[in-house]
Scaffold this motif. Structure first.
Motif, PDB file in Angstrom:
ATOM      1  N   GLU A  51      -3.920 -13.303   3.081  1.00  0.00           N
ATOM      2  CA  GLU A  51      -3.660 -14.502   3.884  1.00  0.00           C
ATOM      3  C   GLU A  51      -3.974 -14.286   5.362  1.00  0.00           C
ATOM      4  O   GLU A  51      -4.205 -15.237   6.103  1.00  0.00           O
ATOM      5  N   THR A  52      -4.015 -13.012   5.809  1.00  0.00           N
ATOM      6  CA  THR A  52      -4.256 -12.746   7.231  1.00  0.00           C
ATOM      7  C   THR A  52      -5.747 -12.665   7.530  1.00  0.00           C
ATOM      8  O   THR A  52      -6.296 -13.485   8.261  1.00  0.00           O
ATOM      9  N   VAL A  53      -6.406 -11.637   6.974  1.00  0.00           N
ATOM     10  CA  VAL A  53      -7.861 -11.439   7.100  1.00  0.00           C
ATOM     11  C   VAL A  53      -8.321 -10.834   5.780  1.00  0.00           C
ATOM     12  O   VAL A  53      -7.492 -10.442   4.957  1.00  0.00           O
ATOM     13  N   GLY A  74     -16.868   3.269   9.038  1.00  0.00           N
ATOM     14  CA  GLY A  74     -17.122   4.030  10.257  1.00  0.00           C
ATOM     15  C   GLY A  74     -15.840   4.165  11.063  1.00  0.00           C
ATOM     16  O   GLY A  74     -15.844   4.128  12.288  1.00  0.00           O
ATOM     17  N   ARG A  75     -14.719   4.324  10.330  1.00  0.00           N
ATOM     18  CA  ARG A  75     -13.413   4.331  10.995  1.00  0.00           C
ATOM     19  C   ARG A  75     -12.954   5.756  11.258  1.00  0.00           C
ATOM     20  O   ARG A  75     -13.050   6.613  10.395  1.00  0.00           O
ATOM     21  N   PRO A  76     -12.429   6.024  12.466  1.00  0.00           N
ATOM     22  CA  PRO A  76     -11.915   7.369  12.717  1.00  0.00           C
ATOM     23  C   PRO A  76     -10.768   7.671  11.759  1.00  0.00           C
ATOM     24  O   PRO A  76      -9.878   6.846  11.571  1.00  0.00           O
ATOM     25  N   ALA A  83      -0.724   0.472   3.171  1.00  0.00           N
ATOM     26  CA  ALA A  83      -0.684   0.442   1.710  1.00  0.00           C
ATOM     27  C   ALA A  83      -0.164  -0.931   1.274  1.00  0.00           C
ATOM     28  O   ALA A  83       0.921  -1.349   1.686  1.00  0.00           O
ATOM     29  N   HIS A  84      -0.975  -1.630   0.471  1.00  0.00           N
ATOM     30  CA  HIS A  84      -0.584  -2.948  -0.029  1.00  0.00           C
ATOM     31  C   HIS A  84      -0.028  -2.792  -1.435  1.00  0.00           C
ATOM     32  O   HIS A  84      -0.638  -2.102  -2.261  1.00  0.00           O
ATOM     33  N   VAL A  85       1.117  -3.396  -1.682  1.00  0.00           N
ATOM     34  CA  VAL A  85       1.729  -3.304  -3.012  1.00  0.00           C
ATOM     35  C   VAL A  85       2.087  -4.707  -3.505  1.00  0.00           C
ATOM     36  O   VAL A  85       2.158  -5.661  -2.716  1.00  0.00           O
ATOM     37  N   ASP A 134       4.507  11.362   8.586  1.00  0.00           N
ATOM     38  CA  ASP A 134       5.521  11.308   7.530  1.00  0.00           C
ATOM     39  C   ASP A 134       6.037   9.885   7.327  1.00  0.00           C
ATOM     40  O   ASP A 134       7.052   9.657   6.696  1.00  0.00           O
ATOM     41  N   THR A 135       5.306   8.935   7.903  1.00  0.00           N
ATOM     42  CA  THR A 135       5.615   7.526   7.659  1.00  0.00           C
ATOM     43  C   THR A 135       4.438   6.870   6.950  1.00  0.00           C
ATOM     44  O   THR A 135       3.326   7.395   6.958  1.00  0.00           O
ATOM     45  N   VAL A 136       4.708   5.729   6.330  1.00  0.00           N
ATOM     46  CA  VAL A 136       3.642   4.963   5.683  1.00  0.00           C
ATOM     47  C   VAL A 136       3.823   3.489   6.039  1.00  0.00           C
ATOM     48  O   VAL A 136       4.957   3.000   6.122  1.00  0.00           O
ATOM     49  N   ILE A 138       3.431  -0.361   5.039  1.00  0.00           N
ATOM     50  CA  ILE A 138       3.414  -1.078   3.754  1.00  0.00           C
ATOM     51  C   ILE A 138       3.435  -2.583   3.972  1.00  0.00           C
ATOM     52  O   ILE A 138       4.107  -3.089   4.889  1.00  0.00           O
ATOM     53  N   ARG A 139       2.723  -3.287   3.085  1.00  0.00           N
ATOM     54  CA  ARG A 139       2.753  -4.750   3.146  1.00  0.00           C
ATOM     55  C   ARG A 139       2.615  -5.313   1.735  1.00  0.00           C
ATOM     56  O   ARG A 139       1.841  -4.799   0.925  1.00  0.00           O
ATOM     57  N   ILE A 140       3.376  -6.370   1.450  1.00  0.00           N
ATOM     58  CA  ILE A 140       3.157  -7.171   0.241  1.00  0.00           C
ATOM     59  C   ILE A 140       2.470  -8.453   0.705  1.00  0.00           C
ATOM     60  O   ILE A 140       3.100  -9.304   1.339  1.00  0.00           O
ATOM     61  N   GLU A 198      -4.414 -10.391  11.912  1.00  0.00           N
ATOM     62  CA  GLU A 198      -3.809  -9.392  11.042  1.00  0.00           C
ATOM     63  C   GLU A 198      -2.280  -9.485  11.065  1.00  0.00           C
ATOM     64  O   GLU A 198      -1.700 -10.105  11.957  1.00  0.00           O
ATOM     65  N   SER A 199      -1.674  -8.763  10.120  1.00  0.00           N
ATOM     66  CA  SER A 199      -0.218  -8.795   9.993  1.00  0.00           C
ATOM     67  C   SER A 199       0.461  -8.231  11.252  1.00  0.00           C
ATOM     68  O   SER A 199      -0.096  -7.406  11.971  1.00  0.00           O
ATOM     69  N   THR A 200       1.673  -8.686  11.484  1.00  0.00           N
ATOM     70  CA  THR A 200       2.545  -8.110  12.505  1.00  0.00           C
ATOM     71  C   THR A 200       3.053  -6.771  11.969  1.00  0.00           C
ATOM     72  O   THR A 200       3.467  -6.687  10.815  1.00  0.00           O
ATOM     73  N   LEU A 211       4.934  -2.814  16.799  1.00  0.00           N
ATOM     74  CA  LEU A 211       3.772  -1.937  16.996  1.00  0.00           C
ATOM     75  C   LEU A 211       2.496  -2.757  17.186  1.00  0.00           C
ATOM     76  O   LEU A 211       1.570  -2.323  17.855  1.00  0.00           O
ATOM     77  N   ARG A 212       2.434  -3.919  16.540  1.00  0.00           N
ATOM     78  CA  ARG A 212       1.257  -4.793  16.706  1.00  0.00           C
ATOM     79  C   ARG A 212       1.697  -6.228  16.500  1.00  0.00           C
ATOM     80  O   ARG A 212       2.233  -6.559  15.446  1.00  0.00           O
ATOM     81  N   PRO A 213       1.513  -7.094  17.503  1.00  0.00           N
ATOM     82  CA  PRO A 213       1.784  -8.515  17.256  1.00  0.00           C
ATOM     83  C   PRO A 213       0.769  -9.032  16.247  1.00  0.00           C
ATOM     84  O   PRO A 213      -0.353  -8.542  16.195  1.00  0.00           O
ATOM     85  N   ALA A 245       2.102   4.345  17.413  1.00  0.00           N
ATOM     86  CA  ALA A 245       1.207   3.271  16.985  1.00  0.00           C
ATOM     87  C   ALA A 245      -0.226   3.786  16.989  1.00  0.00           C
ATOM     88  O   ALA A 245      -1.041   3.395  17.803  1.00  0.00           O
ATOM     89  N   PRO A 246      -0.535   4.698  16.057  1.00  0.00           N
ATOM     90  CA  PRO A 246      -1.866   5.292  16.051  1.00  0.00           C
ATOM     91  C   PRO A 246      -2.912   4.219  15.795  1.00  0.00           C
ATOM     92  O   PRO A 246      -2.646   3.247  15.098  1.00  0.00           O
ATOM     93  N   GLY A 247      -4.069   4.421  16.336  1.00  0.00           N
ATOM     94  CA  GLY A 247      -5.156   3.500  16.018  1.00  0.00           C
ATOM     95  C   GLY A 247      -5.109   2.212  16.798  1.00  0.00           C
ATOM     96  O   GLY A 247      -5.904   1.314  16.579  1.00  0.00           O
TER      97      GLY A 247
HETATM   98  O1  TXA Z   1      -3.255  -8.113   8.010  1.00  0.00           O
HETATM   99  C1  TXA Z   1      -3.460  -6.912   7.912  1.00  0.00           C
HETATM  100  O2  TXA Z   1      -2.606  -6.064   8.218  1.00  0.00           O
HETATM  101  C2  TXA Z   1      -4.830  -6.465   7.365  1.00  0.00           C
HETATM  102  C3  TXA Z   1      -4.924  -6.977   5.924  1.00  0.00           C
HETATM  103  C4  TXA Z   1      -6.175  -6.536   5.239  1.00  0.00           C
HETATM  104  O3  TXA Z   1      -3.784  -6.601   5.201  1.00  0.00           O
HETATM  105  N1  TXA Z   1      -4.976  -5.048   7.459  1.00  0.00           N
HETATM  106  C5  TXA Z   1      -5.127  -4.429   8.662  1.00  0.00           C
HETATM  107  O4  TXA Z   1      -5.316  -3.070   8.570  1.00  0.00           O
HETATM  108  O5  TXA Z   1      -5.118  -5.004   9.716  1.00  0.00           O
HETATM  109  P1  TXA Z   1      -5.893  -2.207   9.769  1.00  0.00           P
HETATM  110  O6  TXA Z   1      -6.260  -0.912   9.135  1.00  0.00           O
HETATM  111  O7  TXA Z   1      -6.959  -2.923  10.484  1.00  0.00           O
HETATM  112  O8  TXA Z   1      -4.679  -1.962  10.702  1.00  0.00           O
HETATM  113  C6  TXA Z   1      -3.647  -1.081  10.311  1.00  0.00           C
HETATM  114  C7  TXA Z   1      -2.911  -0.553  11.502  1.00  0.00           C
HETATM  115  C8  TXA Z   1      -3.591   0.669  12.107  1.00  0.00           C
HETATM  116  O9  TXA Z   1      -4.332   0.319  13.226  1.00  0.00           O
HETATM  117  C9  TXA Z   1      -2.454   1.578  12.466  1.00  0.00           C
HETATM  118  O10 TXA Z   1      -2.241   1.553  13.852  1.00  0.00           O
HETATM  119  C10 TXA Z   1      -1.225   0.991  11.820  1.00  0.00           C
HETATM  120  O11 TXA Z   1      -1.658  -0.059  11.015  1.00  0.00           O
HETATM  121  N2  TXA Z   1      -0.559   1.995  11.002  1.00  0.00           N
HETATM  122  C11 TXA Z   1      -0.846   2.379   9.741  1.00  0.00           C
HETATM  123  N3  TXA Z   1      -0.037   3.358   9.330  1.00  0.00           N
HETATM  124  C12 TXA Z   1       0.812   3.620  10.356  1.00  0.00           C
HETATM  125  C13 TXA Z   1       1.896   4.513  10.546  1.00  0.00           C
HETATM  126  N4  TXA Z   1       2.280   5.374   9.603  1.00  0.00           N
HETATM  127  N5  TXA Z   1       2.530   4.484  11.735  1.00  0.00           N
HETATM  128  C14 TXA Z   1       2.162   3.601  12.704  1.00  0.00           C
HETATM  129  N6  TXA Z   1       1.150   2.726  12.581  1.00  0.00           N
HETATM  130  C15 TXA Z   1       0.482   2.728  11.417  1.00  0.00           C
END
Ligand code: TXA
Ligand code: MG
Length: 346
Positions: A51-53, A74-76, A83-85, A134-136, A138-140, A198-200, A211-213, A245-247
């Protein structure tokens, strides 16, 4: 519209490993769901609507598939994945949800909310997908096609946005095709997405942190947790030095044109990304004008954001002037993505 097939070479793509896959594109029906689940089970990469992207999915438990995913985008690899469940039981199998996390899950899942949680001891998600943290995350997801794929596959699926790293996120299957054709195995076309950003992301630490609006406005979350969310400053690290908030790269979501924010006029060689009543000087000389929402509706603006940026970029304008967007509700996520699009592309 011509923006799906961009002819100009893109400097940022030239450093990518060359891949030559045959990318299948299927309309989102039952056969496509089965094909997607089979492809994931084989270690393949599947573009699919949420529903987001649009997301680019890989089997979260298969390190080799995850490695292919990083390579395709090409992602670092230090940038961990979500992880989507399909359901809350599957979430609890890979992460520990405290009371607050349970409350947020109850209120907003399925939906545009990602929770960063401590992994369980036997968390099946590959270390590569969580970048050794040591964290993951997650999104449904709420999109029926995403949910059907997750149910049919039966394991967690890591899915970043289905674009080349640093590019504008895809809100249609055509966007996915234009970035990733030849680099992934399958695209399931479920039409344009509803939310558009993208998701909050909420970090469920001692105090919950933004961590991300994103597609779920902070105000809705604050009503559930009953206090104000702290926005984590970028590059904040934990005691152990791991990034919170890596990445969260400053320059992201970038079109080729430079992006000029809070524009009060438009230059003749600029395209205009308008919001609300577009009575702005220079507009008649502008190369191209697209309006995020003529009526000033932030939900509509979020849904239009990435598609409009792509379309304006394809006009070849030197710069995209962006009118101010209010900062409340979905405006926080819209302004966050616009700010990242504006960084470092002069
Ligand atoms: O809406 C969304 O979230 C979309 C759709 C496809 O579900 N996915 C998305 O994924 O935006 P991505 O990879 O573009 O962004 C995921 C962000 C990463 O930039 C990273 O900063 C954060 O999630 N992230 C992932 N695992 C993390 C963790 N263990 N601790 C902190 N931030 C984490
Ligand atoms: Mg992304």
């Amino acid at each position: 519209m011509g923006f799906a097939h961009c002819k100009e070479p893109d400097q940022r793509i030239s450093s990518l490993v060359k891949l030559d896959l045959k990318t299948q594109i299927l309309p989102a029906n039952e056969a496509a769901i089965t094909a997607a689940a089979d492809c994931l089970a084989d270690g393949g990469l599947v573009g699919f609507p949420t529903e987001t992207v649009y997301g680019l999915g890989a089997d979260a438990t298969n390190a080799q598939a995850v490695a292919r995913l990083y390579q395709a985008k090409g992602r670092p690899a230090f940038n961990p994945l979500i992880a989507h469940v399909a359901d809350i039981a599957s979430a609890r199998a890979i992460a520990r949800l405290d009371r607050l996390a349970e409350a947020l899950a109850e209120a907003f899942w399925p939906g545009p909310l990602t929770l960063v949680l401590p992994k369980t001891e036997d968390c099946a998600v590959a270390e590569l997908a969580t970048a050794g943290l040591d964290t993951v995350a997650i999104r449904i997801p709420a999109h029926p096609v995403a949910r059907n794929i997750l149910r049919a596959f039966g394991r967690p699926v890591v899915a970043p946005s289905a674009n080349l790293s640093g590019h504008v996120s895809p809100t249609t299957a055509a966007h996915v095709e234009s970035d990733l054709a030849g680099r992934i195995d399958l695209i399931v076309d479920g039409g344009p997405v509803a939310v558009g950003v993208e998701s909050t992301i909420i970090g469920c630490f001692e105090a919950p942190m933004l961590l991300r609006p994103g597609g779920l406005p902070r105000e809705a979350i604050e009503r559930v947790i009953d206090h104000q969310l702290v926005r984590v400053p970028e590059h904040t690290a934990t005691d152990t030095g791991a990034p919170l908030a890596p990445g969260m790269l400053a320059s992201h979501y970038a079109p080729r044109a430079s992006v000029r924010l809070n524009a009060e006029h438009v230059d003749a060689d600029e395209a205009l990304l308008a919001f609300g009543a577009a009575n702005i000087s220079g507009i008649t000389g502008s190369r191209a004008v697209m309006n995020l929402s003529p009526s000033g509706d932030l939900t509509e603006a979020a849904a239009n954001l990435f598609g409009h940026l792509r379309t304006l970029d394809q006009t070849g304008a030197r710069s995209i002037a962006v009118m101010p967007v209010p900062h409340h509700g979905l405006g926080e996520a819209i302004n966050d993505r616009l700010r990242r699009a504006a960084v470092g592309r002069e």
